[in-house]
Design a protein around this motif. Structure first.
Motif, mmCIF file in Angstrom:
data_model
loop_
_atom_site.group_PDB
_atom_site.id
_atom_site.type_symbol
_atom_site.label_atom_id
_atom_site.label_comp_id
_atom_site.label_asym_id
_atom_site.label_seq_id
_atom_site.Cartn_x
_atom_site.Cartn_y
_atom_site.Cartn_z
ATOM 1 N N ILE A 199 54.757 -24.760 31.645
ATOM 2 C CA ILE A 199 55.394 -26.005 30.716
ATOM 3 C C ILE A 199 54.946 -25.650 29.204
ATOM 4 N N ILE A 200 56.084 -25.658 28.375
ATOM 5 C CA ILE A 200 55.846 -25.570 26.892
ATOM 6 C C ILE A 200 56.450 -26.740 26.104
ATOM 7 N N VAL A 201 55.428 -27.422 25.480
ATOM 8 C CA VAL A 201 56.082 -28.358 24.710
ATOM 9 C C VAL A 201 56.207 -27.862 23.055
ATOM 10 N N ALA A 202 57.443 -27.650 22.564
ATOM 11 C CA ALA A 202 57.793 -27.135 21.166
ATOM 12 C C ALA A 202 58.051 -27.905 20.478
ATOM 13 N N ARG A 248 49.503 -31.830 39.906
ATOM 14 C CA ARG A 248 49.000 -31.110 41.253
ATOM 15 C C ARG A 248 48.656 -29.773 41.049
ATOM 16 N N SER A 249 49.151 -28.808 40.044
ATOM 17 C CA SER A 249 49.184 -27.412 40.035
ATOM 18 C C SER A 249 47.967 -26.870 39.336
ATOM 19 N N LYS A 250 47.049 -26.220 39.800
ATOM 20 C CA LYS A 250 45.977 -25.706 39.257
ATOM 21 C C LYS A 250 46.410 -24.472 38.440
ATOM 22 N N ASN A 251 47.239 -23.620 38.864
ATOM 23 C CA ASN A 251 47.654 -22.506 38.313
ATOM 24 C C ASN A 251 48.713 -22.812 37.222
ATOM 25 N N LEU A 252 49.185 -23.811 36.920
ATOM 26 C CA LEU A 252 50.262 -24.153 36.057
ATOM 27 C C LEU A 252 49.667 -23.977 34.561
ATOM 28 N N ARG A 253 50.349 -23.181 33.535
ATOM 29 C CA ARG A 253 49.711 -23.065 32.364
ATOM 30 C C ARG A 253 50.625 -23.990 31.263
ATOM 31 N N ARG A 254 49.949 -24.620 30.338
ATOM 32 C CA ARG A 254 50.566 -25.414 29.395
ATOM 33 C C ARG A 254 50.357 -25.219 28.112
ATOM 34 N N TYR A 255 51.500 -25.030 27.261
ATOM 35 C CA TYR A 255 51.423 -24.690 25.866
ATOM 36 C C TYR A 255 51.778 -25.673 24.989
ATOM 37 N N ILE A 256 51.448 -25.568 23.688
ATOM 38 C CA ILE A 256 52.109 -26.303 22.473
ATOM 39 C C ILE A 256 52.651 -25.101 21.570
ATOM 40 N N VAL A 257 53.605 -25.088 20.971
ATOM 41 C CA VAL A 257 54.123 -24.083 20.243
ATOM 42 C C VAL A 257 54.528 -24.893 18.952
ATOM 43 N N ALA A 258 54.003 -24.537 17.963
ATOM 44 C CA ALA A 258 54.210 -25.169 16.808
ATOM 45 C C ALA A 258 54.236 -24.005 15.379
ATOM 46 N N GLU A 259 54.894 -24.346 14.213
ATOM 47 C CA GLU A 259 54.584 -23.428 13.108
ATOM 48 C C GLU A 259 53.747 -24.146 12.109
ATOM 49 N N ALA A 260 53.012 -23.446 11.345
ATOM 50 C CA ALA A 260 52.130 -24.103 10.575
ATOM 51 C C ALA A 260 52.908 -24.756 9.173
ATOM 52 N N VAL A 261 53.928 -23.918 8.624
ATOM 53 C CA VAL A 261 54.801 -24.174 7.792
ATOM 54 C C VAL A 261 55.959 -24.002 8.241
ATOM 55 N N TYR A 262 56.800 -25.150 8.434
ATOM 56 C CA TYR A 262 58.225 -24.887 9.021
ATOM 57 C C TYR A 262 59.202 -23.959 8.104
ATOM 58 N N GLN A 263 59.850 -23.205 8.558
ATOM 59 C CA GLN A 263 60.769 -22.408 7.981
ATOM 60 C C GLN A 263 62.057 -23.082 7.464
ATOM 61 N N ASN A 264 62.386 -24.088 8.431
ATOM 62 C CA ASN A 264 63.345 -24.677 8.439
ATOM 63 C C ASN A 264 63.363 -26.185 7.519
ATOM 64 N N SER A 265 62.212 -26.669 7.228
ATOM 65 C CA SER A 265 62.041 -27.830 6.577
ATOM 66 C C SER A 265 60.792 -27.632 5.767
ATOM 67 N N GLY A 266 60.067 -26.841 5.759
ATOM 68 C CA GLY A 266 58.899 -27.011 4.839
ATOM 69 C C GLY A 266 57.626 -27.874 4.961
ATOM 70 N N GLN A 267 58.008 -28.399 6.231
ATOM 71 C CA GLN A 267 56.846 -29.415 6.518
ATOM 72 C C GLN A 267 55.505 -28.698 6.798
ATOM 73 N N ILE A 268 54.147 -29.225 6.874
ATOM 74 C CA ILE A 268 53.127 -28.600 7.304
ATOM 75 C C ILE A 268 52.640 -29.499 8.611
ATOM 76 N N ALA A 269 52.352 -28.800 9.692
ATOM 77 C CA ALA A 269 51.671 -29.286 10.877
ATOM 78 C C ALA A 269 50.242 -29.852 10.819
ATOM 79 N N PRO A 270 50.307 -31.189 11.357
ATOM 80 C CA PRO A 270 48.912 -31.779 11.159
ATOM 81 C C PRO A 270 47.922 -30.987 12.535
ATOM 82 N N LEU A 271 47.257 -29.828 11.975
ATOM 83 C CA LEU A 271 46.528 -29.397 12.997
ATOM 84 C C LEU A 271 45.475 -30.213 13.560
#
Lengths: 479, 543
Positions: B258-261, B304-327
């Motif tokens: 699962i990826i949350v982007a 349920r699943s123990k072997n399910l990997r979960r990720y969050i994908v973000a950019e530090a400074v977004y190329q499409n809008s110039g916003q900065i991610a609140p890390l």
């Protein structure tokens, strides 16, 4: 097709089975040890499941020293191979780098021009081609490449791999069909997957099977709905890098014309290396470039630079420039690299005022044919067609992979060995890449070393030619 | 049909057996109470008067019952004898042949015949050769590309000198806000020197992938230098900025993960997400509440699943809008819900933070908390290529499974040495960062009251993004308008600015606008010039 001797197949399976069993044993004991130690990844799934990287941990790591050997000089005919974790280096004969025309090191014509352009334009433009990344050098490069390849226009990107991944989705999408050769490169497979089109595979380099697949697919239409396909693109390569074979282009082009499919030719290894003036497989086999719809290639191999190109009609290139993500979002190709390509093309075509280009092309053809003939005479199983500078020597058995590589390195010859997953499991091989900067003495020394290593590892699967012929050949060699 | 027959056969067998038994039993059961009643009546003759009526009734009833049973038994006997007649008294193999044997044999034959017949399938009629040929002749493919329209013929400006803060286009000097040259390192003397020496020693290309003699010592030095700069255990170098993300993500994210982007990520990341074939959920651009609710929803659904990997994908400074991610907030959420973070620091490496070490330093978060950090070096470092940093396990795994690393030639060595020199320069000259931040603040002041557009980026990001306030409804129209604005800026005021460009493959739906990439090399007059020019053009074209 490669036919593997029966006994060799049995022994190879047995070796892999033994390695697999030992690997499982070690994994099991590792699991027991790990159960005692603490783990701070509570609640997180492991980033690589045990079975996913089993091959890497238990088979590849055993022979890790045969791959990724660092070098500390230019990738020329003779190269300094560094011993890991020390600063010691040994001068070895380089039979592994893709340096077909010898542009990989300092060149008397190209490098001063490159340094000039570096001083003028600096290493990078930090911008994509559409914003502020197009310099006069880029414009000249695209014209130069188009003229060289024989097409009206060309577009250049900074990396060969990304060219395939970014161009194929632009040309075809859902509802289209891609028919690709079974041994195509990973970049083509990735580009095809990313496009969303249906993918079908035809037997390697077999035009008859391609025709059967085409007829079947056109008659059936899209899966489940049976609507007619929007378009069909057939993807083939000029020289297949793991087999050294040249593709049967005239037959494939005639079949595609008959069934109205588009041809996409990937000339990563063949541009600059084969053909009378180095124009690639179309020149060698006498195919008109107007029949091939999309010609793609890379500059890493024969031109000693980096990047990839696509050549086609003016409309096609204009469309790609408007839509291709590698053109719109990625940093443009570094300007000194672009200058290197222009200078290399000028040398090949003889436009720099000397005939070094023609000499290089003749030399690589001579070298490849000589080397291949000698290896076959010695009894090695060598794949590939005549004129192709890529020569795989079959090893099959997994134990012979490190043995051959280390034995050659001991005698100061650097070779490349390839196993699973770049090749099928049973068909491990050593791959030789000949360069125009290899001299005859270099090749003779390489042959002696390879013969000795071959005897030690027992890979001379074919009977050697009778001695009498060899003596006659010896006298010709000394000339 | 066949099943019914088998059922009938067995039930017939069962029933006939049962019926015979039941009939016999019934007849017996009818008989015994009669006998019993008779006995009682005989023995108790003295009390016959009181029970006589009852006894008479019962005897009468018994007599009637007996008649019925007698009739039934007689009928059954007659049937049996009739059927037995042909084979009466025949003994075969020690078994008396009775009538039911015939019925069973007949049924057996019928079953055998039915079994031996093939089941009904609608007849398959494959296409004949002639039909296939006809279909192939009739089929008309679409043209390879759709017809070229007028807007596709737009030509980009051609530079005739280095893409620094001032460059030359068509012989004229132009102020350049279109290069991501944030620290002004293009044209820096030290960079050029190191590149020249590398070119003389190694030539231009590396002629091979990393696994086959393409690993040059400058690559290894570059990787160690980046690790030292960011204080991470290990780094891996890629040969192209765009391929870094779309090779890293499929390496770790497989089918089923699962990826949350963020919905505003650039095309390289989108392509990586698509190639990974995992389940992708997008959250609203840079909105932490949306992220929190998305993570909640996912965690309640998939415990349920123990072997399910979960990720969050973000950019530090977004190329499409110039916003900065609140890390800091992202890390808090990640630790709460047990996700891993993949961060793309292309536009923040060398820019954010007190010493340029990126978003982690900017927010005061230790860099070990971010699992995978990738960056393209074609921005602040003024070179080409990309890298990925993280702990040793992650980097080691990529060396064999990342397709953009294994199957592609390595970075040209002079670009790697340029990267090393650039990092050295950043380390030794922190005043470049101060100047850049100062320039951004000045530009913000100048563009504060521009009409028709509004500043949509973060005040500290080097990408200053002016988005269109009133969209005309179609993205294509907006893009054409912005392109016209950028062209006029170049022609009339000698300014290079970036107007948003969209490929049809790009799924990002953020608002479009004009981007200005601020550099430490810009002077105050440049910034004033660009603000004046944009304000004038906006008032002319957008109102």
């Amino acid at each position: 097709m490669i036919t593997i001797p029966y006994l060799t197949a049995v022994s190879t399976y047995f070796s892999y089975g033994l390695l697999f069993a030992f690997g499982q044993l070690r994994d099991y004991s590792r699991r027991i040890f790990d159960w005692w130690s603490t783990n701070n990844l509570h609640g997180y799934a492991p980033i690589c499941l045990a079975h996913e990287d089993f091959y890497i941990r238990r088979l590849y790591h055993r022979i890790q020293d045969c791959f990724g050997r660092p070098i500390s000089s230019a990738p020329d005919a003779w190269v300094d191979v560094v011993e890991r974790r020390t600063t010691k280096s040994t001068r070895c004969l380089n039979l592994g780098s893709y340096n077909y025309l010898g542009f990989g090191s300092y060149d008397e014509y190209c490098t001063p021009l490159v340094i000039d352009s570096l001083k003028k334009f600096s290493p990078s433009t930090c911008s994509s081609r559409v914003d502020a990344g197009t310099t006069s050098v880029h414009a000249e490069l695209e014209e130069c490449v188009a003229k060289y390849v024989g097409k009206p226009a060309a577009i250049v990107t900074g990396m060969g791999y990304a060219t395939n991944s970014a161009i194929i989705p632009v040309l075809i999408g859902k509802g289209g069909l891609i028919i690709s050769d079974s041994l195509n490169h990973t970049s083509i497979v990735n580009g095809a997957r990313g496009s969303g089109a249906t993918i079908r595979v035809f037997q390697h380099n077999t035009p008859a099977h391609l025709e059967r697949v085409l007829k079947e697919q056109i008659a059936e239409g899209q899966p489940r709905t049976h609507r007619p396909w929007k378009k069909i693109i057939v993807v083939v390569e000029g020289i297949y890098s793991m087999e050294g074979e040249i593709c049967q282009l005239p037959e494939i082009v005639s079949i595609c014309k008959k069934y109205k499919a588009y041809v996409y030719l990937d000339e990563a290894h063949s541009i600059g290396a084969i053909g009378k003036t180095g124009r690639g497989v179309c020149e060698l086999l006498g195919v008109d470039t107007a029949d091939v719809d999309i010609m793609m290639g890379t500059f890493t191999k024969s031109f000693g630079s980096c990047g990839g190109y696509i050549a086609g009609s003016k409309d096609l290139i204009q469309y790609l420039k408007y839509h291709c993500p590698a053109h719109l979002y990625a940093t443009s190709i570094s300007t000194p690299s672009a200058q290197q390509i222009i200078s290399a093309i000028k040398v090949i075509l003889g436009e720099d005022g000397s005939n070094r280009g023609a000499q290089k092309l003749a030399r690589i053809r001579e070298n490849s044919n000589f080397f291949r003939a000698e290896l076959q005479k010695m009894g090695f199983e060598v794949l590939g067609d005549n004129d192709s500078p890529v020569m795989p020597i079959m090893l099959y058995n997994p134990a012979k992979i490190p043995a051959f590589s280390r034995e050659c390195l001991r005698e100061n010859v650097a070779v490349v060995v390839v196993g699973f997953p770049a090749t099928p499991l049973l068909l491990a091989r050593a791959r030789i890449c000949i360069s125009a900067s290899h001299s005859r003495e270099d090749l003779i020394k390489a042959l002696q070393v390879i013969s000795k290593a071959g005897d030690l590892t027992g890979i001379k699967y074919f009977p050697a030619a009778p001695k009498k012929q060899e003596e006659v050949k010896d006298t010709i060699k000394l000339d | 049909m066949f099943g019914l027959l088998v059922l009938f056969f067995f039930s017939y067998r069962f029933l006939t057996f049962k019926i015979l038994v039941v009939v016999k039993f019934e007849s017996q059961s009818f008989a015994s109470p009669l006998l019993w009643a008779n006995d009682i009546s005989c023995s108790k003759s003295t009390r016959i008067s009181s029970n006589s009526l009852a006894a008479l009734c019962s005897i009468h009833r018994a007599k009637m019952d007996t008649n019925l049973v007698e009739m039934f038994r007689a009928g059954l006997n007659w049937v049996t004898m009739a059927l037995d007649a042909p084979s009466a008294r025949v003994v075969l193999f020690g078994v008396r042949i009775q009538w039911h044997i015939f019925v069973e044999v007949l049924l057996g034959f019928v079953i055998v015949i039915l079994l031996s017949q093939k089941s009904y399938k609608p007849p398959k009629r494959p296409l004949t050769e002639q039909e296939i040929d006809e279909l192939c002749d009739e089929w008309v493919p679409e043209p390879l590309i759709p017809p070229i329209t007028e807007d596709m013929m737009h030509e980009p400006p051609v530079l005739e000198s280095a893409a620094g803060p001032h460059t030359t286009v068509n012989g004229k000097d132009v102020v350049n806000f279109a290069s991501a040259n944030y620290l002004g390192l293009i044209g820096h003397q030290k960079l050029l020197e190191s590149c020249t020496s590398a070119l003389e020693k190694y030539g231009v290309g590396s002629c091979g992938p990393r696994g086959f003699y393409g690993t040059i010592d400058v690559h290894l030095d570059c990787e160690t230098r980046i690790s030292k700069f960011l204080s991470t255990p290990d780094t891996i170098l890629y040969s192209y900025g765009l391929s870094t993300m779309f090779s890293t993500i499929p390496c770790f994210c497989k089918k089923g993960d699962i990826i949350v982007a963020d919905e505003g990520v650039h095309w390289g990341i989108q392509n990586g997400l698509q190639l990974s074939r995992s389940t992708i959920v997008y959250f609203k651009h840079n909105d932490m509440d949306s992220l929190r609710s998305t993570l909640e929803k996912i965690m309640t659904k998939n415990k349920r699943s123990k072997n399910l990997r979960r990720y969050i994908v973000a950019e530090a400074v977004y190329q499409n809008s110039g916003q900065i991610a609140p890390l800091d907030e992202i890390v808090k959420l990640k630790e709460k819900y047990k996700f891993r973070v993949i961060l793309d620091e292309s536009n923040s490496f060398g820019v954010l933070g007190r010493s340029g070490r990126g978003l982690a330093e900017h927010h005061g978060v230790p860099i070990e908390k971010i699992d995978v950090v990738t960056a393209a070096m074609g921005h602040a470092l003024a070179t080409e290529g990309g890298f990925c940093t993280g702990n040793a396990r992650i980097i080691d795994y990529q060396r064999l499974s990342s397709s953009g690393y294994v199957f592609s030639a390595s970075l040209p060595p002079y670009l790697a040495s340029a990267a090393i020199t650039a990092i050295d320069v950043i380390d030794q000259n922190p005043e470049l960062l101060v100047k850049m931040k100062h320039n951004i603040a000045l530009l913000w002041k100048g563009l504060k009251d521009i009409k028709g557009m509004s500043l949509a980026s973060d005040p500290e990001s080097p990408i200053v993004f002016l988005k269109l306030e009133k969209s005309s409804g179609s993205t294509k129209e907006d893009l054409l308008l912005l392109e016209k604005m950028a062209d006029r800026a170049l022609k009339e005021d000698s300014l290079l600015v970036v107007s948003s460009k969209k490929s049809f493959l790009d799924k990002c739906r953020l608002p479009v606008g004009i981007k200005l990439l601020v550099s430490a090399g810009h002077s105050e007059s440049d910034l004033v010039k660009v603000s004046e020019s944009l304000k004038r053009l906006a008032s002319e074209l957008l109102l």
